[in-house]
Design an enzyme around this catalytic site. Structure first.
Site, PDB file in Angstrom:
ATOM      1  CD  GLU A  89       1.603   7.216  -6.113  1.00 62.03           C
ATOM      2  OE1 GLU A  89       0.395   7.355  -6.324  1.00 62.03           O
ATOM      3  OE2 GLU A  89       2.476   7.868  -6.707  1.00 62.03           O
ATOM      4  CB  VAL A 196     -18.014   4.878  -4.668  1.00 63.71           C
ATOM      5  CG1 VAL A 196     -18.940   6.088  -4.812  1.00 63.71           C
ATOM      6  CG2 VAL A 196     -17.603   4.695  -3.210  1.00 63.71           C
ATOM      7  CG  ASP A 241      -2.096  14.264  -3.857  1.00 66.81           C
ATOM      8  OD1 ASP A 241      -1.710  15.354  -4.312  1.00 66.81           O
ATOM      9  OD2 ASP A 241      -2.102  13.219  -4.532  1.00 66.81           O
ATOM     10  CG  ASN A 246      -7.768  13.252  -4.548  1.00 64.49           C
ATOM     11  OD1 ASN A 246      -8.427  14.243  -4.295  1.00 64.49           O
ATOM     12  ND2 ASN A 246      -6.439  13.232  -4.519  1.00 64.49           N
ATOM     13  CG  ASP A 258      -7.140   8.091  -4.583  1.00 69.90           C
ATOM     14  OD1 ASP A 258      -7.327   6.870  -4.404  1.00 69.90           O
ATOM     15  OD2 ASP A 258      -7.179   8.631  -5.687  1.00 69.90           O
TER      16      ASP A 258
END
Length: 312
Positions: A89, A196, A241, A246, A258
């Site tokens: 994506e 991060v 998700d 993530n 995410d």
């Protein structure tokens, strides 16, 4: 009628105004972003090849007060340092924002969602339930997955993630029980975030799935996850998700990333299912890493979180 007495038609006046304004518009847009269709070197004041002026003044900016580490000067330049992550994506790029000739500098993660010619978010239909645009044309285009509709969807993912991060960042300042990257800015389908990781080395923090925590750290990470899930639920949200891929671990702190598919568990008809899946996936990972089974109750946790969200 003499030539200089000619009165232009309405169509001519409209065309002339557009043509007259266009060079000024291009001149004002001197901070092009990748994929915008502008030549970054067309302006003699442009920075070095491969760099671009900071787009901070053009973008939707993150919540105030802005962190002290963030470079917000209009004279700043964004330098591309490479790709941190590629995905179906979006791709995440490492960007250094700095003011030339000074020591003002910071690292940012630039998340760029796919354009209309590339594959967009998988399983997007379920996540889009409960999200409606105000204009029926956009709704129809999204439902029909036209080129314009796919572009609208891409913008929705970027805007949804930015909005969720802003909301959660502000919550984290109040309660401190959830950690997310600071949302720096949003411009089109590009979302810029706090980097991060190790800023000196440009090394991103590892994903939870890449770690092998000792029992004490594993318990700490689990407790942090429970706190984060509770904060999300009280805001009426589910990650949508959630998985060990993530979640980042930085200096012993669990950081959620995410979030484009963040789900309103009340408005989305599948909200309960998304929340239950989030809990099930992360519970299975912690169990596989040796967290005692008596601490993990996915069904009970899901029920409690739904109650926090006001769903009985």
């Amino acid at each position: 009628m003499r030539e200089h007495d000619h009165v232009p038609s309405a169509r001519e006046r409209r065309t002339r105004r557009f043509d007259d304004d266009e060079p000024q518009f291009l001149k004002r847009t001197r901070h092009p972003v990748p994929g915008a269709g502008f030549d970054t070197n067309a302006d003699t004041d442009s920075p070095e090849v491969g760099d671009r002026w900071s787009s901070w003044d053009q973008a939707v900016q993150g919540p105030a007060p802005h962190p002290e580490w963030l470079v917000t000067e209009l004279a700043a330049v964004d330098s591309e340092l490479g790709v941190l992550k590629t995905g179906k994506e979006a791709d995440v790029h490492l960007v250094r924002r700095h003011v030339p000739g000074t020591d003002r500098s910071c690292l940012l993660a630039a998340k760029r969602y796919r354009d209309a010619e590339h594959r967009l978010f998988h399983r997007d239909a379920g996540y889009l339930e409960g999200r409606r645009m105000r204009r029926s044309r956009e709704n129809r285009a999204m439902e029909g997955r036209t080129a314009f509709g796919r572009q609208v969807i891409a913008g929705q993912w970027a805007a949804a993630e930015f909005g969720a991060l802003v909301r959660l960042w502000e919550v984290s300042r109040e309660v401190g029980s959830i950690a997310v990257p600071y949302p720096v800015q949003l411009l089109g389908t590009e979302l810029m975030l706090e980097f991060v990781g190790d800023a000196e080395e440009g090394q991103a923090a590892p994903r939870l799935a890449q770690t092998r925590p000792e029992p004490a750290e594993l318990r700490s990470l689990w407790d942090q996850l429970l706190d984060a899930l509770t904060v999300l639920a009280r805001a009426g949200l589910a990650h949508g998700d959630l998985s060990p891929y993530n979640l980042l671990v930085h200096d012993g702190r669990l950081v959620l990333i995410d979030l484009p598919q963040v789900v309103d568990v009340v408005a989305n008809p599948q909200g309960r299912d998304f929340l239950a899946r989030d809990v099930r996936v992360v519970s299975n990972w912690f169990r596989s890493r040796g967290l005692p089974g008596d601490l993990i109750d996915p069904v009970g946790l899901t029920t409690r979180l739904l109650g926090e969200a006001g769903i009985r």
